[in-house]
Design an enzyme around this catalytic site. Structure first.
Site, mmCIF file in Angstrom:
data_model
loop_
_atom_site.group_PDB
_atom_site.id
_atom_site.type_symbol
_atom_site.label_atom_id
_atom_site.label_comp_id
_atom_site.label_asym_id
_atom_site.label_seq_id
_atom_site.Cartn_x
_atom_site.Cartn_y
_atom_site.Cartn_z
ATOM 1 N N GLY A 155 0.812 -1.557 -0.059
ATOM 2 C CA GLY A 155 -0.402 -0.353 0.063
ATOM 3 C C GLY A 155 1.056 1.407 0.147
ATOM 4 N N ASP A 166 0.465 3.466 4.203
ATOM 5 C CA ASP A 166 -0.559 4.697 3.266
ATOM 6 C C ASP A 166 -2.387 5.118 4.160
ATOM 7 O OD1 ASP A 166 -2.015 1.980 3.942
ATOM 8 O OD2 ASP A 166 -2.060 1.114 1.763
ATOM 9 N N ASP A 168 -6.223 2.151 9.791
ATOM 10 C CA ASP A 168 -7.433 2.179 10.276
ATOM 11 C C ASP A 168 -8.097 1.566 11.701
ATOM 12 O OD1 ASP A 168 -10.247 1.743 9.560
ATOM 13 O OD2 ASP A 168 -9.922 -0.170 8.523
ATOM 14 N N LYS A 222 -8.763 7.131 8.752
ATOM 15 C CA LYS A 222 -9.689 6.811 8.985
ATOM 16 C C LYS A 222 -10.354 7.762 10.147
ATOM 17 C CE LYS A 222 -10.352 3.502 5.594
ATOM 18 N NZ LYS A 222 -11.369 2.452 5.391
ATOM 19 N N VAL A 265 -10.936 3.426 0.201
ATOM 20 C CA VAL A 265 -10.855 3.696 -0.370
ATOM 21 C C VAL A 265 -9.594 3.051 -1.061
ATOM 22 C CG1 VAL A 265 -11.146 6.217 0.404
ATOM 23 C CG2 VAL A 265 -9.129 4.791 1.149
ATOM 24 N N ARG A 303 -4.981 -0.051 -7.600
ATOM 25 C CA ARG A 303 -3.199 0.570 -7.290
ATOM 26 C C ARG A 303 -2.999 1.362 -7.316
ATOM 27 N NH1 ARG A 303 -1.783 -2.047 -2.404
ATOM 28 N NH2 ARG A 303 -1.692 -4.400 -2.995
HETATM 29 P P1 IMP Z 1 -5.183 -1.560 9.662
HETATM 30 O O1 IMP Z 1 -5.093 -2.909 10.613
HETATM 31 O O2 IMP Z 1 -7.234 -1.331 10.250
HETATM 32 O O3 IMP Z 1 -5.079 -0.285 10.782
HETATM 33 O O4 IMP Z 1 -5.302 -1.835 8.286
HETATM 34 C C1 IMP Z 1 -4.338 -0.992 8.065
HETATM 35 C C2 IMP Z 1 -3.799 -1.647 6.326
HETATM 36 O O5 IMP Z 1 -5.804 -2.024 5.582
HETATM 37 C C3 IMP Z 1 -3.633 -0.843 5.936
HETATM 38 O O6 IMP Z 1 -2.020 -0.933 5.666
HETATM 39 C C4 IMP Z 1 -4.303 -1.349 4.090
HETATM 40 O O7 IMP Z 1 -3.623 -1.642 3.433
HETATM 41 C C5 IMP Z 1 -5.168 -1.311 4.111
HETATM 42 N N1 IMP Z 1 -6.659 -0.777 4.167
HETATM 43 C C6 IMP Z 1 -7.623 -0.136 5.227
HETATM 44 N N2 IMP Z 1 -8.378 1.211 5.295
HETATM 45 C C7 IMP Z 1 -8.577 0.678 3.911
HETATM 46 C C8 IMP Z 1 -9.025 1.184 2.585
HETATM 47 O O8 IMP Z 1 -9.689 1.751 2.446
HETATM 48 N N3 IMP Z 1 -8.403 0.775 1.469
HETATM 49 C C9 IMP Z 1 -7.299 0.272 0.761
HETATM 50 N N4 IMP Z 1 -6.792 -0.511 2.566
HETATM 51 C C10 IMP Z 1 -7.509 -0.192 3.004
HETATM 52 MG MG MG Z 2 -0.916 -1.335 3.751
#
Ligand code: IMP
Ligand code: MG
Length: 175
Positions: free
Chosen positions: A41, A97, A100, A128, A150, A162
């Site tokens: 990402g 990237d 979340d 987010k 997104v 991508r």
């Molecule tokens: P987390 O562990 O939930 O914070 O996930 C983060 C990872 O999930 C990021 O590095 C992205 O690779 C992926 N991700 C989370 N939200 C999105 C999105 O809206 N679009 C694409 N990839 C996402």
């Molecule tokens: Mg990622």
């Protein structure tokens, strides 16, 4: 599912990265940071960010982590074991990237500290706005966005989209 409305244009992304680069340069002046990109990402963001930074000595490294299946976070972070001892004593800037749930970045930051990193900071292009499940704070954030999926500028949906130059909202295809 298909890329819909443009959330951030190329010009907006470029301008914000220029600002982040200035701030990060000020912070690491005189140091030798490692920019650790979370693949895939952060591919384009990392490439643009390191070139927006003005420092004599910057190193680039990558780690490949995954937690998502489709548009859902699975909660399991795969890939952390690949991180070697080379991070010991280093000032590490994690570049990703999007922040979340926070699971990926908190697990990665923890691991880096265990491996003996001198300092761990986080820079994300997107964050987010929903409450993170795991409390983790980015030291630099490009843009705060609503809780929607997104794609583009490195962000994918099942491996696709991508390479879009803008960041777009993934929408259900209308037929
Ligand atoms: P987390 O562990 O939930 O914070 O996930 C983060 C990872 O999930 C990021 O590095 C992205 O690779 C992926 N991700 C989370 N939200 C999105 C999105 O809206 N679009 C694409 N990839 C996402
Ligand atoms: Mg990622």
């Amino acid at each position: 599912m298909t890329p819909g409305r443009i959330l951030l244009t190329q010009a907006q992304i470029r301008a914000r990265i220029r600002q982040l680069g200035k701030s990060i340069s000020r912070h690491y002046r005189g140091k030798r940071p490692v920019f650790l990109g979370v693949m895939n990402g952060a591919l384009f963001f990392l490439a643009d960010l390191v070139r927006a930074v003005d420092l004599d000595h910057v190193e680039i490294s990558c780690v490949r982590l995954a937690s998502y299946s489709g548009t859902e976070s699975t909660g399991k972070i795969r890939g952390l074991d690949a991180l070697g001892k080379s991070m010991s004593g280093r000032h590490v800037l994690i570049v990703d990237d999007i922040l979340d749930t926070g699971r990926t970045l908190s697990a990665l930051a923890e691991r880096l500290k265990k491996l003996g990193a001198a300092d761990v900071k986080i820079c994300v292009l997107l964050e987010k706005r929903r409450t993170h499940e795991i409390p983790v704070r980015a030291d630099w954030t490009g843009f705060k966005i609503a809780d929607q999926f997104v794609v583009g500028y490195g962000l994918d949906y099942e491996g696709r989209y991508r390479t879009l130059k803008q960041i777009r909202i993934l929408e259900k295809q209308v037929v």
